[in-house]
Design a protein around this motif. Structure first.
Motif, short mmCIF file in Angstrom:
data_model
loop_
_atom_site.label_atom_id
_atom_site.label_comp_id
_atom_site.label_asym_id
_atom_site.label_seq_id
_atom_site.Cartn_x
_atom_site.Cartn_y
_atom_site.Cartn_z
N UNK A 122 1.02 -1.20 -0.01
CA UNK A 122 -0.08 0.09 0.10
C UNK A 122 0.92 1.29 0.12
N UNK A 123 0.58 2.06 -0.79
CA UNK A 123 1.42 3.36 -1.04
C UNK A 123 0.53 4.49 -0.63
N UNK A 157 9.61 2.14 -6.00
CA UNK A 157 9.06 1.36 -5.26
C UNK A 157 7.61 0.58 -6.08
N UNK A 158 6.82 1.74 -6.40
CA UNK A 158 5.70 1.09 -7.16
C UNK A 158 6.09 0.14 -8.40
N UNK A 159 7.11 0.56 -8.94
CA UNK A 159 7.46 -0.25 -9.92
C UNK A 159 8.07 -1.82 -9.76
N UNK A 160 8.83 -1.42 -8.51
CA UNK A 160 9.23 -3.06 -8.01
C UNK A 160 8.20 -3.92 -7.03
N UNK A 161 7.42 -2.98 -6.34
CA UNK A 161 6.32 -3.71 -5.78
C UNK A 161 4.74 -3.73 -5.93
N UNK A 162 4.71 -3.00 -7.11
CA UNK A 162 3.47 -2.72 -7.50
C UNK A 162 2.41 -3.78 -7.72
N UNK A 163 3.01 -4.91 -8.08
CA UNK A 163 2.16 -6.08 -8.57
C UNK A 163 1.50 -6.85 -7.52
N UNK A 164 0.26 -7.48 -7.54
CA UNK A 164 -0.30 -8.11 -6.49
C UNK A 164 0.09 -9.71 -6.62
#
Length: 310
Positions: A122-123, A157-164
């Motif tokens: 969650x961002x 961070x969104x690019x690295x961890x954005x996937x569910x």
């Protein structure tokens, strides 16, 4: 028939040309075609050789990268639980409760069957109000350096961890009780700070408390007291206004009998006292343990590829 000298020479030349033509088509042309095919195979083998040499040159660095990636994944996996059966989930919740320092009572444990959960980061993105006049006023303005750095980091961070990701999970439901709300809050903090000593180091474990809510009777009493005080004052002001405007005295409330009946009820809690139930906070909630299987160590496979023997 006797041929002349010139005719014999011409015949010999024609025979030689025929022999040369036949030789070219029968022997020389196939040889050239075979040579061309061999040259193409040689070029392909050279390209394969160069690619193999280049790949071999990166082999050491690739092995290092694979081992580093494994170490990073291995440490991340330490935060999660292995896939838990029902009885293992029961053991996990009891292990957590055994080191819980909050003064609470946990009972009515109910272990659900293992399942999966959607796990995603969650961002917290600050919402910005956009309107035309603001756009005109701020156009051309430079973004603050600190804010720019924060946005860049957020994008990474969104690019690295954005996937569910879908991972394993086991949920245990229960009732937690305490005589102080602060102890319930401490219990929630224990979930957030659950750390287990594994492999000689402290590791924070991935589990989540699925909500906790409780009533505050003393706050409700305080609120009701304020409401009664305001109503009483309002009624007093209203009576005075009615008497002043009409010259008539308002009638009295018929609450005396009700108050008398209330005082006569032996089960009614007197003012300033609280019942036992008001001193105990009971909350029905659950804890979910997240599971990820540990990645296999690639060392054996890499050694096999490299021809390393024990």
């Amino acid at each position: 028939m006797k041929l002349s000298k010139q005719e014999r020479i011409a015949t010999i030349v024609i025979l030689i040309l025929v022999i040369l033509g036949v030789g070219i088509f029968v022997f020389i042309k196939p040889a050239f075609e075979s040579l061309s095919s061999t040259q193409k195979n040689l070029d392909n083998k050279k390209a394969e050789y160069n690619a193999a040499v280049e790949k071999a040159g990166r082999k050491g660095a690739l092995r290092t990268q694979i081992e580093e990636a494994y170490e990073q994944g291995e440490h991340l996996a330490d935060m999660f639980f292995p896939e838990l059966t029902s009885y293992e989930a029961d053991e996990a919740i009891r292990a957590f409760l055994s080191q819980c320092k909050a003064n609470v009572v946990v009972e009515a444990l109910e272990v659900e069957e293992p399942t999966t959960s959607e796990f995603s980061p969650f961002f917290n993105v600050k919402e910005e109000v956009i309107y035309e006049l603001k756009t005109y006023a701020t156009q051309g303005a430079e973004v603050d350096a600190i804010e720019s750095k924060r946005l860049a980091r957020l994008a990474e961070l969104q690019a690295a961890l954005g996937g569910t990701q879908t991972i394993g999970s086991s949920t245990v439901s229960f009732t937690v009780s305490a005589i102080d709300r602060d102890e319930l809050l401490k219990f929630a903090d224990e979930v957030n700070n659950y750390i287990v000593k594994e492999n000689g180091k402290d590791t924070r474990k991935a589990l989540i408390l699925n909500g906790m809510s409780f009533e505050c009777p003393e706050i409700e009493k305080e609120y009701e007291s304020k409401v009664e005080e305001i109503n009483s004052e309002a009624e007093k002001v209203g009576r005075e206004a009615l008497e002043r405007e009409t010259g008539k005295k308002p009638g009295s409330n018929n609450n005396n009998n009700a108050d008398a009946n209330a005082e006569g009820d032996s089960n009614t809690v007197k003012d300033g006292e609280v019942s036992v139930s008001e001193c105990i906070y009971n909350v029905e909630t659950s804890i979910t343990f997240y599971s990820i299987e540990r990645m296999q160590n690639p060392k054996a496979q890499l050694d096999k590829q490299d021809g390393v023997t024990a």
